[in-house]
Design a protein around this motif. Structure first.
Motif, PDB file in Angstrom:
ATOM      1  N   UNK A 273       0.832  -1.195   0.000  1.00  0.00           N
ATOM      2  CA  UNK A 273       0.000   0.000   0.000  1.00  0.00           C
ATOM      3  C   UNK A 273       0.869   1.247   0.000  1.00  0.00           C
ATOM      4  N   UNK A 274       0.456   2.203  -0.823  1.00  0.00           N
ATOM      5  CA  UNK A 274       1.165   3.473  -0.854  1.00  0.00           C
ATOM      6  C   UNK A 274       2.453   3.420  -1.638  1.00  0.00           C
ATOM      7  N   UNK A 275       2.727   2.262  -2.269  1.00  0.00           N
ATOM      8  CA  UNK A 275       3.949   2.142  -3.074  1.00  0.00           C
ATOM      9  C   UNK A 275       3.562   2.066  -4.544  1.00  0.00           C
ATOM     10  N   UNK A 276       4.463   2.581  -5.381  1.00  0.00           N
ATOM     11  CA  UNK A 276       4.151   2.455  -6.816  1.00  0.00           C
ATOM     12  C   UNK A 276       4.079   0.978  -7.225  1.00  0.00           C
ATOM     13  N   UNK A 277       3.174   0.741  -8.168  1.00  0.00           N
ATOM     14  CA  UNK A 277       3.041  -0.643  -8.632  1.00  0.00           C
ATOM     15  C   UNK A 277       4.217  -1.010  -9.521  1.00  0.00           C
ATOM     16  N   UNK A 278       4.528  -2.304  -9.588  1.00  0.00           N
ATOM     17  CA  UNK A 278       5.582  -2.789 -10.485  1.00  0.00           C
ATOM     18  C   UNK A 278       4.959  -3.252 -11.777  1.00  0.00           C
ATOM     19  N   UNK A 279       5.714  -3.174 -12.845  1.00  0.00           N
ATOM     20  CA  UNK A 279       5.225  -3.627 -14.156  1.00  0.00           C
ATOM     21  C   UNK A 279       6.013  -4.828 -14.607  1.00  0.00           C
ATOM     22  N   UNK A 280       5.316  -5.786 -15.135  1.00  0.00           N
ATOM     23  CA  UNK A 280       5.998  -7.002 -15.583  1.00  0.00           C
ATOM     24  C   UNK A 280       5.257  -7.609 -16.751  1.00  0.00           C
ATOM     25  N   UNK A 281       6.043  -8.160 -17.697  1.00  0.00           N
ATOM     26  CA  UNK A 281       5.440  -8.846 -18.839  1.00  0.00           C
ATOM     27  C   UNK A 281       5.553 -10.355 -18.604  1.00  0.00           C
ATOM     28  N   UNK A 282       4.552 -11.081 -19.086  1.00  0.00           N
ATOM     29  CA  UNK A 282       4.577 -12.538 -18.899  1.00  0.00           C
ATOM     30  C   UNK A 282       3.668 -13.204 -19.900  1.00  0.00           C
ATOM     31  N   UNK A 283       3.909 -14.499 -20.171  1.00  0.00           N
ATOM     32  CA  UNK A 283       3.013 -15.269 -21.037  1.00  0.00           C
ATOM     33  C   UNK A 283       1.795 -15.747 -20.263  1.00  0.00           C
ATOM     34  N   UNK A 314      11.137   1.355 -10.830  1.00  0.00           N
ATOM     35  CA  UNK A 314      12.194   1.951 -10.005  1.00  0.00           C
ATOM     36  C   UNK A 314      11.643   2.278  -8.623  1.00  0.00           C
ATOM     37  N   UNK A 315      12.526   2.204  -7.676  1.00  0.00           N
ATOM     38  CA  UNK A 315      12.090   2.444  -6.306  1.00  0.00           C
ATOM     39  C   UNK A 315      13.301   2.842  -5.479  1.00  0.00           C
ATOM     40  N   UNK A 316      13.038   3.707  -4.519  1.00  0.00           N
ATOM     41  CA  UNK A 316      14.144   4.189  -3.706  1.00  0.00           C
ATOM     42  C   UNK A 316      14.264   3.351  -2.422  1.00  0.00           C
ATOM     43  N   UNK A 317      15.482   3.303  -1.908  1.00  0.00           N
ATOM     44  CA  UNK A 317      15.680   2.567  -0.661  1.00  0.00           C
ATOM     45  C   UNK A 317      17.011   2.935  -0.037  1.00  0.00           C
ATOM     46  N   UNK A 318      17.334   2.253   1.034  1.00  0.00           N
ATOM     47  CA  UNK A 318      18.558   2.573   1.760  1.00  0.00           C
ATOM     48  C   UNK A 318      19.397   1.299   1.926  1.00  0.00           C
ATOM     49  N   UNK A 319      20.710   1.437   1.703  1.00  0.00           N
ATOM     50  CA  UNK A 319      21.582   0.250   1.799  1.00  0.00           C
ATOM     51  C   UNK A 319      21.750  -0.132   3.284  1.00  0.00           C
ATOM     52  N   UNK A 320      21.411  -1.340   3.585  1.00  0.00           N
ATOM     53  CA  UNK A 320      21.536  -1.829   4.966  1.00  0.00           C
ATOM     54  C   UNK A 320      22.805  -2.656   5.115  1.00  0.00           C
ATOM     55  N   UNK A 335      13.393  -1.067   1.414  1.00  0.00           N
ATOM     56  CA  UNK A 335      12.450  -0.203   0.706  1.00  0.00           C
ATOM     57  C   UNK A 335      11.677   0.610   1.740  1.00  0.00           C
ATOM     58  N   UNK A 336      10.991   1.666   1.264  1.00  0.00           N
ATOM     59  CA  UNK A 336      10.301   2.563   2.199  1.00  0.00           C
ATOM     60  C   UNK A 336       9.332   1.832   3.135  1.00  0.00           C
ATOM     61  N   UNK A 337       8.714   0.761   2.652  1.00  0.00           N
ATOM     62  CA  UNK A 337       7.748   0.079   3.535  1.00  0.00           C
ATOM     63  C   UNK A 337       8.411  -0.991   4.396  1.00  0.00           C
TER      64      UNK A 337
END
Lengths: 376, 362, 296
Positions: A273-283, A314-320, A335-337
Motif C-alpha cells: 500500500x502506498x507504493x508504486x506498482x511494479x510492471x511485468x510482462x509474462x506469457x 524503479x524504487x528508492x531505498x537505503x543500503x543496509x 524499501x520505504x515500507x
C-alpha cells in the motif's frame, strides 16, 4: 557452421531411453516418490536436483534396481525393468562413497565388471587401459584405493562404472566428497567424458550449481514430485514456481495482486500500500486482482545513486548491508515500507573507487521483463 | 574347589576378644569324606579357625605338595603316594607327645600302614578300604546266570564274561595303580611286581577286555550303578556302598552288592600328615589328635561308610558300619588283602604308558 | 623418551608374562626327574656364583626331547590334537560366520542385544557350561529324550564320550572368539560395496564370495587363530566330553605331570606344543606384515 541444438525432448519422434510411468514408491507410511512420470533421452546428462529427502536418490536406486516401485512402471530402452535384478540391467552406478573394493587394485576395480561378463583377457586388458587413459589414472593402476587421493578415487569409481559401456550411467552425488576447486574441474571433466563416451548420465545432486553446470536438463524435485524439468537456462530464467525460483540461485520474491496493464501488454502488480506498482510482462494470464509472485534475480536489479531514467520499475531505498563476494557485490536494500530487496552488481572497478556504501539512499530499477510472474 | 569355612558367631566374638592369639589351621582332605558337624565341633573346642578345602585326586594333592608352599597344615594322601612323598621330604615327623589319643589306634592297621610309613612316624590313618567289584545283582544274574562269579576278578577279566556283560555296562576306575595290581592278582602274579614281563602280561589281559569296558572313570560309576545304567564296576568299597545306599533310598528296584575279590583285594589307606612347611604345625597336631578321638572318628565313619584305623572308635560305630563285612571285613577276608607300594619313576612311566594304551589303544 | 617408554611397556609385559615363564618351562624340560621338592634336578643355586651357574648349565640336556621321539604316543597325540583343533576350527567358522553375518546385517538397534547374547554365556562358569553339555548329550540326556520323544530314533544316540561331543564342546565354547572378530570386520564394511558388486554384474552369492569374504578375511584369520590355539591344548573339554579314546596332547601332558610326576617330560611336551603353535603364529604375523607393506 550451423550446429543443431541437442534437445531430443522437443522431438516427438525421439524414443526415450528411460521412462518412468506413474511411478510411486512408498517406504512404510512414507511416500518417497509420488505418481511420477518422466522421460529421459539417450545421450542426455540429466540432473535430479533437490533437497535431501526429496526422492531423487530413490529414483536413482529404482533405476539401478536396488529398489522396486510400489506402483507404476520403469522402462529402460523400452524394456520393463520390473523384476530385473541390478546385475542384469544395462545400467551402472557410481556411488556417492565410490564403493571402491579396498582389497583390489585400481586396475582390478576397473576390471571387476568386465570379469563378471567373462570378457576375453586381451580385450579386458585393452578396455581397462582405455578407461585408465580416459580418467588419466595410468600411473595408479597398481595402487590400492587407500593409496590414492580423493579425486583419483572419484575417477576410479567413474572408470569402473563406465568400463562395461553401460547404456545408462547413474551418478549419486559424484562430486560431493571433493573440495570446491577440484569439484569444478571435475565437473568439466565429467561433461567431457560424457560427451566422449556418448553415455546417458543421470546425476543426483543437491548442489544446484553443479546441476546447472553439467546437465542438459535439470529436474527440480520436492517431496517425491518433479516440480520442473528444463534446461538450466530455462530453470533459471523461467522458473515455473516460487519453489523452483527460490531453490535455484538467489531471488527476490515479491507477493502482490496482478492487474492487466491498460497501455503496455503486461500486468501491474500492486505489492504494498502506498507504493508504486511494479510492471511485468509474462506469457501467463492473470485475472484482475489475482494473487501473483514476482521472482526477481538480484543481478537483474540495477542500483544507482541517481534516479534512473526510463526504467519500467524503479524504487528508492537505503543500503543496509553489502556482501562483497569478490567478483560481485550484493546490496541489501530496505524499501520505504520496510521490505528488503537484494541487488547485485559486478565489481568491475577496484573496491576503493566504489561509490555506494552503507546507509546511502539509492535507487533500484529493473525492466518489465526482468521478473518472472508466478502463480505460486 | 569348594572351600568350607566354619566360623560360628561365638567363635568370631572369641577371636575378636583375643585377636592377637587368633590361630588358624588349613586342612586339605578328600571331597565328601567327613561329617561336617565335626568341623564346627573342632572350632568350638579349640577356638582355632578351621579352613577346610577338598580335593578329588591324589595326583592333584601330590603336585601341590611337590611344588612346595601349599600352605596346608594337614593333608590326607593315600599310602602309596605318602610313601614317595616322605622320600621327597614333603612331610615332617609327627610329635607324638602332642597326640595324646595315640593309644586309640588299631594295631592291625598300624602294622600295615608302617609298610608305607616306617614306624608310622609321619602319618596317622584316617580311613581305609578295599578296591573291589560292585554289581547290580539282578542284571548280572540275568546276563550270566545265577552262578555268576560276582566275588571273583574273573567277572571283569575273563573276556567271555565281559563280552556278555558289555550289554549292561561295565566301568573301571581310571587309576592304573588300582587296576593293574588287580589284573596281576587275577593272573596269579605279584601285584607289586616291577618286572616288565609281568606288566606286559597284565597289559595283554587288560587289552583283551578293553573293548567291553564302557568307560574308565573314577567317580561316574557311583551314579551309574545306582541308576542302573551299568551293572558292574571295579571301584572303591565306600563308593560302591554309597551307590548301594543311593539306590535303596531311590527305591528304584536296583540292588547293588560289593565284594572284595576272592583272589585278593587291594587294601588302601588314607593317612593324615603334616607338610614340612606347614604354617601352623601345632594346630595341625591338635586337629589330628581331635580326629583321633574315639567318638569323633566313629562319627566320621558313621557318616561316610568307610572303616577307620582307630580301635577305640569301634565301640561307637553304628551297627550297619561295624557289622557290614563290606566295610569291616572279617579277619579271614582281611588276611586275603594285599598292599600296593609306589612305583619308582621308571616303572611308573611304564605303567602310565600301559594305561594310556589300554584306554586309547595307542 | 615417551616413545621409548611406550615401546618398553608391551615388551616388559611380554617378557614378564611370556618369556620368563617359557624359559622356566624350557629349563625344566632340560632337567631330570628327582624325588624332591621341586621334583626335578638340577636347581639353580646363585649362592655358589658363576661356578654354580656353570655347573647347573652343564647338567641340562635334551634327553627328554629324545624320549618324546621314541614313543609314537606323543606324535600321535600331537597329530590327533592338531586334527581335532583343525576340524573344530573349521566347524566353528562354519557356525560362526553366518551368525556374525546375521549380526552385522541386523538393524543397528538390534546389534547391541545380539552382541549381548553372544557374550552372555561367558557370565557362567566354563565348567558349568561343559557339564550342562554332559546333561544334554548323555544317553539319558535331553537331546536323546527329545529325539526319542519325537519318535525320530529308537535307540539313544551315543554322543557323550565320543569325539563328536568334543567337537560340540569346542565349537560351543569358542564360538564367541570366532564371531566377534568376523563381526567386527563385517560391521565396518560399507554396504554400498555389495551394491556396487551387484551393479557390476555379480549375483548375491558371487558378491558374497568376491567382496564380503575377502573383506572379512582378517576377521576370519583372527577368529580361526583364536579358536585353533586354545583348542590345540584343550584339556577340560576332551576329559569331560570325550571318551577314553580321545587322544589329545593336553591330556597326555596332564598324565606326564600328575600320573608320572615327570615334570621334565611334561615340560618338554609343553615346549613342543608351544613350538607347534608359534610356527603358525609367526607365519600369520609375517603374512599380516607383508599385507601391510603392500598396502603401504
Amino acid at each position: 557452421m550451423a550446429q543443431t541444438v541437442f534437445a531430443p525432448w522437443d522431438n516427438p519422434d525421439e524414443k526415450p531411453l528411460i521412462q518412468f510411468k506413474n511411478v510411486t514408491k512408498r517406504f512404510g507410511d512414507f511416500t518417497a516418490i509420488d505418481n511420477l512420470t518422466q522421460d529421459i533421452y539417450t545421450r542426455e546428462f540429466f540432473a535430479l536436483l533437490g533437497p535431501s529427502g526429496c526422492g531423487k536418490t530413490t529414483m536413482m536406486r529404482m533405476l539401478a534396481g536396488f529398489e522396486n516401485p510400489s506402483e507404476g512402471q520403469i522402462l529402460i530402452a523400452g524394456q520393463d525393468m520390473a523384476g530385473v535384478p541390478p546385475n542384469k540391467r544395462p545400467v551402472n552406478m557410481m556411488f556417492q562413497s565410490y564403493a571402491l573394493f579396498p582389497h583390489l587394485s585400481v586396475w582390478d576395480n576397473i576390471a571387476f565388471g568386465l570379469r563378471r561378463e567373462g570378457a576375453e583377457k586381451t580385450q579386458l586388458a585393452a578396455r581397462v587401459e582405455q578407461m585408465l587413459k580416459l580418467t588419466r589414472l595410468e600411473r595408479f593402476a597398481r595402487r590400492k584405493p587407500h593409496q590414492i587421493s580423493g579425486g583419483q578415487r572419484q575417477r576410479v569409481a567413474l572408470a569402473r562404472s563406465l568400463a562395461k559401456a553401460p547404456k545408462l550411467l547413474l551418478l549419486d552425488e559424484p562430486l560431493g566428497a571433493l573440495d570446491k576447486k577440484l569439484r569444478q574441474d571435475t565437473q568439466f571433466e565429467l561433461m567431457d567424458i560424457q560427451e566422449k563416451t556418448g553415455t546417458t548420465f543421470v546425476i543426483v545432486t543437491h548442489d544446484q550449481e553443479e546441476a546447472m553446470t553439467v546437465a542438459s536438463r535439470v529436474a527440480v524435485m520436492d517431496e517425491g514430485r518433479i516440480m520442473q524439468v528444463a534446461t538450466p537456462a530455462v530453470i533459471y530464467e523461467q522458473p515455473n514456481s516460487v519453489y523452483v525460483a527460490d531453490f535455484i540461485g538467489d531471488v527476490n520474491i515479491i507477493e502482490g495482486a496482478a492487474t492487466p496493464h491498460p497501455q503496455a501488454d503486461g500486468y501491474s502488480v500492486a505489492w504494498a500500500e502506498g507504493q508504486p506498482q511494479f510492471h511485468a510482462k509474462t506469457n501467463r494470464s492473470f485475472a484482475p486482482g489475482q494473487k501473483c509472485f514476482l521472482a526477481l534475480r538480484p543481478e537483474k536489479v540495477a542500483i544507482s545513486a541517481e534516479p534512473p531514467e526510463e526504467a519500467a520499475n524503479r524504487i528508492q531505498g537505503k543500503i543496509i548491508d553489502i556482501a562483497y563476494l569478490g567478483n560481485i557485490s550484493t546490496y541489501h536494500v530496505r524499501l520505504p515500507n520496510g521490505t528488503m530487496m537484494k541487488a547485485q552488481t559486478a565489481n568491475t572497478r577496484r573496491l576503493s573507487r566504489r561509490s555506494l556504501t552503507w546507509e546511502d539512499a539509492v535507487w533500484l530499477s529493473w525492466t518489465d521483463t526482468a521478473a518472472a510472474v508466478l502463480e505460486g | 574347589m569348594m572351600t568350607h569355612r566354619f566360623l560360628s558367631l561365638t567363635a568370631a566374638a572369641a577371636l575378636l576378644a583375643s585377636a592377637a592369639t587368633a590361630e588358624e589351621v588349613r586342612v586339605y582332605n578328600w571331597s565328601d569324606y567327613i561329617d561336617e558337624a565335626l568341623l564346627e565341633k573342632f572350632e568350638a573346642e579349640t577356638g582355632i579357625d578351621l579352613i577346610y578345602d577338598v580335593f578329588d585326586s591324589n595326583e592333584v594333592l601330590e603336585t601341590k605338595l611337590l611344588a612346595g608352599g601349599s600352605g596346608y597344615d594337614v593333608v590326607v594322601p593315600t599310602g602309596s603316594f605318602l610313601q614317595r612323598q616322605i622320600q621327597a621330604g614333603v612331610f615332617q615327623k609327627l610329635d607324638t607327645s602332642k597326640l595324646t589319643n595315640m593309644g586309640n589306634m588299631w594295631d592291625v592297621i598300624q602294622d600295615r600302614t608302617a609298610r608305607f610309613d616306617p614306624d608310622n612316624a609321619y602319618s596317622v590313618n584316617y580311613m581305609w578300604g578295599t578296591t573291589g567289584i560292585g554289581v547290580n545283582t539282578a542284571k548280572v544274574a540275568e546276563v550270566l546266570g545265577e552262578g555268576a562269579p560276582v566275588d571273583s576278578l574273573a567277572l571283569i577279566f575273563d573276556p567271555a564274561n565281559m563280552e556278555k556283560l558289555q550289554a549292561c555296562g561295565v566301568h573301571m576306575l581310571d587309576a592304573p595303580d588300582e587296576v593293574v595290581p588287580a589284573a596281576l592278582t587275577y593272573l596269579g602274579l605279584d601285584p607289586n611286581t616291577q618286572e616288565a614281563d609281568d606288566l606286559a602280561k597284565a597289559e595283554a589281559l587288560l587289552m583283551s577286555v578293553r573293548p567291553y569296558v564302557q568307560k574308565f572313570h573314577s567317580s561316574e560309576y557311583i551314579n551309574a550303578l545306582a541308576n542302573g545304567d551299568i551293572c558292574v564296576a571295579l571301584g572303591w568299597s565306600g563308593d560302591i556302598l554309597q551307590a548301594r545306599d543311593r539306590a535303596a533310598e531311590a527305591e528304584n528296584g536296583v540292588e547293588i552288592a560289593y565284594n572284595a575279590p576272592k583272589e585278593g583285594a587291594l587294601m588302601w589307606f588314607d593317612q593324615m600328615a603334616v607338610p614340612a612347611d606347614a604354617p601352623n604345625p601345632d594346630a595341625a597336631h591338635k586337629f589330628i589328635n581331635f580326629i583321633m578321638d574315639a567318638q569323633n572318628m566313629a562319627a566320621a565313619s558313621n557318616y561316610v561308610y568307610y572303616a577307620n584305623g582307630n580301635k577305640a572308635s569301634q565301640a561307637f560305630l553304628a551297627e550297619d558300619v561295624i557289622g557290614d563285612p563290606a566295610i569291616y571285613p572279617t579277619a579271614e577276608a582281611l588276611a586275603n588283602t594285599y598292599i600296593k607300594g609306589p612305583y619308582p619313576p621308571k616303572v611308573q612311566r611304564v605303567v602310565t604308558r600301559l594305561w594310556t594304551k589300554v584306554k586309547s589303544g595307542i | 623418551m615417551r616413545r621409548a617408554l611406550l615401546i618398553a611397556v608391551p615388551y616388559l609385559w611380554l617378557l614378564a608374562l611370556f618369556l620368563v615363564p617359557f624359559l622356566i618351562v624350557l629349563k625344566i624340560s632340560l632337567s631330570d626327574t628327582a624325588l624332591a621338592i621341586p621334583p626335578y634336578l638340577p636347581t639353580l643355586d646363585f649362592t655358589e656364583g658363576w661356578a654354580g651357574i656353570w655347573g647347573f648349565l652343564q647338567e641340562l640336556d635334551f634327553e627328554n626331547f629324545t624320549f618324546l621321539t621314541q614313543d609314537e604316543l606323543y606324535w600321535r597325540a600331537y597329530l590327533s590334537s592338531v586334527q581335532i583343533a583343525l576340524i573344530s576350527t573349521v566347524l566353528t567358522l562354519l557356525v560362526g560366520y553366518p551368525i556374525a553375518y546375521g549380526m552385522a546385517s541386523a538393524p543397528e538397534h538390534w546389534r547391541a542385544t545380539l552382541m549381548m547374547l553372544v557374550i552372555l554365556p561367558f557370565w557362567t562358569s566354563f565348567l558349568i557350561r561343559v557339564y550342562s553339555w554332559m546333561g544334554i548329550l548323555s544317553n539319558e540326556g535331553l537331546l536323546n529324550q527329545l529325539l526319542q520323544g519325537l519318535g525320530l530314533i529308537d535307540q539313544p544316540l551315543i554322543i557323550l564320550n565320543t569325539n563328536t561331543a568334543v567337537y560340540i564342546g569346542i565349537v560351543y565354547t569358542y564360538l564367541p572368539f570366532m564371531i566377534l572378530p568376523i563381526y567386527a570386520a563385517l560391521e565396518k564394511m560399507d554396504a554400498a560395496l555389495l551394491e556396487a558388486a551387484e551393479d557390476l554384474g555379480c549375483s548375491r552369492l558371487t558378491a558374497f564370495w568376491l567382496v564380503t569374504v575377502p573383506l572379512s578375511r582378517q576377521g576370519i584369520i583372527a577368529g580361526c587363530f583364536l579358536v585353533f590355539i586354545p583348542a590345540l591344548g584343550e584339556f577340560v573339554i576332551p576329559s569331560l566330553l570325550g571318551g577314553s579314546g580321545t587322544l589329545m596332547i593336553g591330556k597326555v601332558l596332564w598324565e606326564e605331570f600328575f600320573n608320572n610326576r615327570d615334570w621334565p617330560v611334561a615340560s618338554a611336551v609343553a615346549v613342543i606344543l608351544l613350538l607347534i603353535l608359534i610356527i603358525p603364529i609367526i607365519l600369520f604375523q609375517r603374512n599380516e606384515q607383508k599385507q601391510r607393506e603392500r598396502e603401504g
